[in-house]
Design a protein around this motif. Structure first.
Motif: not given
Ligand code: SF4
Ligand code: SF4
Length: 360
Positions: A200, A211, A215, A218, A245
């Motif tokens: 991430c 999550v 931060r 998305s 990612d």
């Molecule tokens: S979408 Fe991107 S920023 Fe959000 S948790 Fe997944 S890897 Fe991290």
């Protein structure tokens, strides 16, 4: 009709309508309430005040739709087979990375429409009954319902995934007042893997399955109306709408299925367009090119805010940096206060670093 036979038929009709899987959950989501409250009180919901406003309704399907006894959870694959390689796009800072789920037509309406068709098919069989179809459209805890129905487990990145298809699918929910037999949840198969946490870019996965939206790229590129925090901008790279990612790195996505839906094929080359080209779109072009797409919902201002950040992340010595700087400079003062603030940040990055680079 025997409930098991009815369920078997419903699953067949769901497949005919293009759903990959259709499984039945009961409506007991009480196990999820505490985790949600803790997540909210830790501030991980960022400025999504609607989460607080809806309270625990999302865990109580029969309060949202009185009479609900079961939820038919469906999945629909969205990974387009003919899009440019995500890794190639992420590796080219002059290109814009748009999350794979939003390259084609807006899934919300499409999934709800197909669920409504499915409901009509059921009522042809059993007569009138009460139902409501949802897809990201109401306080419905789809992740928990999908887990209860055995569509997969909640991965450490907080998305639902399964062993036969990975995580590149949309979820839809059909609330029913029918007493169908429920399916069994499946076991969690993340094991000791921490690939999504490690990859991430912003360190948004703060614990297994948790999550911090503040931060998460998305959230920052789609939901956030506020300025993007400066400390996170350099970490966003060229991700201008969403971020994949944590899914791209997931080993279970080796088994991901490609979508059969023409609707989810990339439109207007959004799978790999130059940032400068997108930044130069005027509002009319933005509205025309994103018609029928989920991207349209963020509006032109947020779109340009995100693009300004990505332009500022082009390495100053890259060929594309000169054109990026020219486009940003041209728009400065014309784009409204918020976008201007992001443009100024990007110009500082590109021109400051360039002059430092040229002076030795
Ligand atoms: S979408 Fe991107 S920023 Fe959000 S948790 Fe997944 S890897 Fe991290
Ligand atoms: S990357 Fe690993 S830890 Fe993350 S969801 Fe996939 S299997 Fe689970």
């Amino acid at each position: 009709m025997d409930p098991s036979e009815l369920k078997r038929r419903i699953q067949g009709w769901a497949q005919e309508l293009g759903f990959t899987e259709a499984r039945v959950a009961d409506i007991d989501l009480s196990d999820y309430e505490r985790g949600f409250r803790e997540w909210l009180s830790a501030g991980h919901g960022a400025s999504m005040s609607f989460l607080e406003r809806h309270g625990l309704l999302r865990f109580r399907p029969d309060e949202l739709v009185p009479g609900t006894r079961r939820v038919l959870m469906v999945s629909r694959d969205y990974l387009p087979p003919e899009s440019r390689s995500p890794q190639q796009v992420l590796g080219n800072p002059a290109l814009a990375y748009v999350s794979r789920y939003s390259l084609g037509r807006d899934y919300h309406k499409l999934v709800r429409k197909r669920l409504a068709q499915l409901a009509r098919r059921i009522s042809d069989e059993v007569g009138p009954f009460t139902y409501r179809a949802f897809c990201d459209s109401a306080p419905v805890y789809e992740t928990g319902l999908a887990e209860r129905a055995g569509l997969g487990w909640k991965g450490k990145h907080s998305l639902v995934l399964n062993r036969s298809g990975g995580s590149w699918f949309f979820l839809g929910a059909l609330f029913l007042d029918l007493d169908l037999p429920v399916d069994e949840p499946v076991a969690d198969h993340c094991g000791t893997c921490t690939a999504c946490i490690d990859v991430c870019p912003t360190g948004a996965i703060v614990a297994d399955g948790v999550v911090d939206a503040r931060r998460c790229i998305s959230y920052l590129t789609i939901e956030a109306d506020e300025d993007i925090p400066e400390s996170l901008r350099p970490l966003m790279g060229n991700r201008v709408y969403g971020c994949d990612d944590c899914q791209l790195v997931c080993p279970w996505n080796r088994f991901a299925r490609y979508t059969q839906d023409d609707d989810f094929q990339p439109r207007h080359d959004l799978d790999a367009t130059e940032l400068v080209t997108l930044f130069r779109w005027d509002e009319a072009t933005f509205l025309a090119r994103t018609e029928g797409s989920a991207i349209r919902r963020i509006g032109w201002r947020r779109w340009r805010r995100n693009l300004a950040v990505a332009l500022g992340n082009i390495p100053p010595q890259a060929d594309a940096a000169g054109e990026a700087l020219a486009a940003l400079t041209q728009e400065l003062g014309e784009a409204g206060d918020q976008v201007d603030r992001h443009i100024r940040w990007a110009i500082d990055r590109l021109s400051g670093d360039r002059s430092r680079g040229s002076s030795g």
